[in-house]
Design an enzyme around this catalytic site. Structure first.
Site, PDB file in Angstrom:
ATOM      1  N   ARG A  45      15.794  25.259  -3.049  1.00  0.00           N
ATOM      2  CA  ARG A  45      15.169  25.442  -4.359  1.00  0.00           C
ATOM      3  C   ARG A  45      16.022  26.363  -5.232  1.00  0.00           C
ATOM      4  O   ARG A  45      16.285  27.502  -4.840  1.00  0.00           O
ATOM      5  CB  ARG A  45      13.791  26.071  -4.136  1.00  0.00           C
ATOM      6  CG  ARG A  45      13.108  26.617  -5.353  1.00  0.00           C
ATOM      7  CD  ARG A  45      12.003  27.593  -4.929  1.00  0.00           C
ATOM      8  NE  ARG A  45      11.305  28.106  -6.060  1.00  0.00           N
ATOM      9  CZ  ARG A  45      10.721  29.303  -6.083  1.00  0.00           C
ATOM     10  NH1 ARG A  45      10.733  30.084  -5.019  1.00  0.00           N
ATOM     11  NH2 ARG A  45      10.104  29.713  -7.164  1.00  0.00           N
ATOM     12  N   ARG A  92      15.188  37.666 -16.125  1.00  0.00           N
ATOM     13  CA  ARG A  92      14.575  36.334 -16.185  1.00  0.00           C
ATOM     14  C   ARG A  92      13.479  36.292 -17.267  1.00  0.00           C
ATOM     15  O   ARG A  92      13.380  37.191 -18.079  1.00  0.00           O
ATOM     16  CB  ARG A  92      14.060  35.962 -14.799  1.00  0.00           C
ATOM     17  CG  ARG A  92      15.189  36.001 -13.736  1.00  0.00           C
ATOM     18  CD  ARG A  92      14.734  35.483 -12.393  1.00  0.00           C
ATOM     19  NE  ARG A  92      14.376  34.068 -12.472  1.00  0.00           N
ATOM     20  CZ  ARG A  92      13.674  33.432 -11.527  1.00  0.00           C
ATOM     21  NH1 ARG A  92      13.273  34.089 -10.444  1.00  0.00           N
ATOM     22  NH2 ARG A  92      13.384  32.167 -11.679  1.00  0.00           N
ATOM     23  N   ASN A 132       6.821  39.718  -0.680  1.00  0.00           N
ATOM     24  CA  ASN A 132       7.354  38.951  -1.799  1.00  0.00           C
ATOM     25  C   ASN A 132       6.280  37.921  -2.118  1.00  0.00           C
ATOM     26  O   ASN A 132       6.212  36.859  -1.493  1.00  0.00           O
ATOM     27  CB  ASN A 132       8.676  38.269  -1.436  1.00  0.00           C
ATOM     28  CG  ASN A 132       9.248  37.490  -2.609  1.00  0.00           C
ATOM     29  OD1 ASN A 132       8.590  37.343  -3.648  1.00  0.00           O
ATOM     30  ND2 ASN A 132      10.458  36.976  -2.458  1.00  0.00           N
ATOM     31  N   HIS A 175      11.732  41.126  -4.251  1.00  0.00           N
ATOM     32  CA  HIS A 175      12.039  39.833  -4.863  1.00  0.00           C
ATOM     33  C   HIS A 175      13.514  39.552  -4.665  1.00  0.00           C
ATOM     34  O   HIS A 175      14.343  40.468  -4.769  1.00  0.00           O
ATOM     35  CB  HIS A 175      11.721  39.832  -6.360  1.00  0.00           C
ATOM     36  CG  HIS A 175      10.274  40.124  -6.611  1.00  0.00           C
ATOM     37  ND1 HIS A 175       9.299  39.176  -6.476  1.00  0.00           N
ATOM     38  CD2 HIS A 175       9.645  41.282  -6.924  1.00  0.00           C
ATOM     39  CE1 HIS A 175       8.113  39.734  -6.707  1.00  0.00           C
ATOM     40  NE2 HIS A 175       8.305  41.016  -6.985  1.00  0.00           N
ATOM     41  N   TYR A 230      18.106  31.709  -6.138  1.00  0.00           N
ATOM     42  CA  TYR A 230      17.567  32.252  -4.881  1.00  0.00           C
ATOM     43  C   TYR A 230      18.544  32.226  -3.712  1.00  0.00           C
ATOM     44  O   TYR A 230      18.217  32.712  -2.627  1.00  0.00           O
ATOM     45  CB  TYR A 230      16.275  31.509  -4.506  1.00  0.00           C
ATOM     46  CG  TYR A 230      15.198  31.676  -5.554  1.00  0.00           C
ATOM     47  CD1 TYR A 230      14.683  32.943  -5.847  1.00  0.00           C
ATOM     48  CD2 TYR A 230      14.712  30.596  -6.276  1.00  0.00           C
ATOM     49  CE1 TYR A 230      13.717  33.114  -6.821  1.00  0.00           C
ATOM     50  CE2 TYR A 230      13.741  30.749  -7.242  1.00  0.00           C
ATOM     51  CZ  TYR A 230      13.242  32.012  -7.519  1.00  0.00           C
ATOM     52  OH  TYR A 230      12.287  32.181  -8.478  1.00  0.00           O
ATOM     53  N   PRO A 283       4.263  31.604  -2.383  1.00  0.00           N
ATOM     54  CA  PRO A 283       4.473  30.183  -2.608  1.00  0.00           C
ATOM     55  C   PRO A 283       5.915  29.817  -2.940  1.00  0.00           C
ATOM     56  O   PRO A 283       6.610  30.546  -3.642  1.00  0.00           O
ATOM     57  CB  PRO A 283       3.552  29.864  -3.795  1.00  0.00           C
ATOM     58  CG  PRO A 283       3.264  31.173  -4.425  1.00  0.00           C
ATOM     59  CD  PRO A 283       3.300  32.187  -3.317  1.00  0.00           C
ATOM     60  N   ASN A 284       6.293  28.670  -2.411  1.00  0.00           N
ATOM     61  CA  ASN A 284       7.602  28.035  -2.635  1.00  0.00           C
ATOM     62  C   ASN A 284       8.754  28.709  -1.886  1.00  0.00           C
ATOM     63  O   ASN A 284       9.870  28.193  -1.898  1.00  0.00           O
ATOM     64  CB  ASN A 284       7.934  27.931  -4.138  1.00  0.00           C
ATOM     65  CG  ASN A 284       6.909  27.096  -4.876  1.00  0.00           C
ATOM     66  OD1 ASN A 284       6.660  25.968  -4.496  1.00  0.00           O
ATOM     67  ND2 ASN A 284       6.270  27.655  -5.898  1.00  0.00           N
ATOM     68  N   GLU A 291       7.493  46.120  -2.342  1.00  0.00           N
ATOM     69  CA  GLU A 291       7.540  44.824  -3.037  1.00  0.00           C
ATOM     70  C   GLU A 291       8.997  44.374  -3.116  1.00  0.00           C
ATOM     71  O   GLU A 291       9.864  45.154  -3.525  1.00  0.00           O
ATOM     72  CB  GLU A 291       6.961  44.996  -4.449  1.00  0.00           C
ATOM     73  CG  GLU A 291       7.025  43.734  -5.283  1.00  0.00           C
ATOM     74  CD  GLU A 291       6.501  43.957  -6.708  1.00  0.00           C
ATOM     75  OE1 GLU A 291       5.997  45.072  -7.012  1.00  0.00           O
ATOM     76  OE2 GLU A 291       6.613  43.020  -7.514  1.00  0.00           O
ATOM     77  N   ALA A 348       5.355  33.726  -7.074  1.00  0.00           N
ATOM     78  CA  ALA A 348       4.681  33.561  -8.373  1.00  0.00           C
ATOM     79  C   ALA A 348       3.352  34.323  -8.441  1.00  0.00           C
ATOM     80  O   ALA A 348       2.932  34.744  -9.528  1.00  0.00           O
ATOM     81  CB  ALA A 348       4.465  32.082  -8.660  1.00  0.00           C
TER      82      ALA A 348
END
Ligand code: DQA
Length: 157
Positions: free
Chosen positions: A26, A115, A82, A108, A31, A18-19, A106, A85
């Site tokens: 964003r 963070r 990825n 990111h 990012y 998502p996103n 995985e 969330a």
């Protein structure tokens, strides 16, 4: 040496949560400014160099990601994910990856460990061969390289 076609018959599934459709606009400080279509092109170019075809997808819907993992289980050679969330929440994605039993990396874009604490927990990591975070889109290229090595070493077994 050219990579034999037989090694690369099945695609690598690159799945984005998502996103990530908003990449480039964003929170660019976190990012970056690279858009998702630009990231896809980058993955296609690198994958081709490595002798892979890819299926590149993004969804804001958890069940859709689960469906694609199930599709990869039948049709894919490996998964780069990825989950955004959903990384930090999704037992469903965890279970789907477990059932798929494919080499999984995985990824990111951001460094999760600099963070918020809630980003330090991942439901994906226990099922991944490795985790890459903090290198932006380059992390996807690292993941493709890692899968190339993993799949080649399996062929030699
Ligand atoms: C992300 C990190 C996640 O914590 C976040 O929810 C995202 C993107 C990353 O690529 O850095 O949406 O997966």
């Amino acid at each position: 040496m050219p990579i034999p076609e037989s090694l690369t018959a099945k695609p690598i599934y690159i799945l984005n949560g998502p996103n990530l459709n908003l990449l480039g606009v964003r929170e660019p400080d976190i990012y970056g400014r690279e858009t998702l279509p630009a990231l896809e092109m980058r993955c296609r170019t690198r994958a081709k160099e490595l002798g892979f075809s890819i299926v590149f997808k993004q969804s804001n819907i958890e069940g859709e990601l689960v469906n694609w993992i199930q599709e990869a289980r039948e049709a894919g050679a490996g998964i780069i994910i990825n989950a955004a969330a959903y990384t930090h929440t999704s037992v469903a994605i965890h279970d789907a990856l477990k059932a798929a039993d494919l080499p999984t990396v995985e990824v990111h874009l951001s460094n999760l460990y600099t963070r918020e604490e809630f980003r330090h927990q991942s439901f994906i990591s226990p099922l991944a061969r490795g985790v890459i975070c903090g290198f932006g889109g380059l992390g996807y290229e690292f993941a493709l390289l890692a899968l190339r090595q993993i799949l080649d070493s399996r062929k030699q077994d």
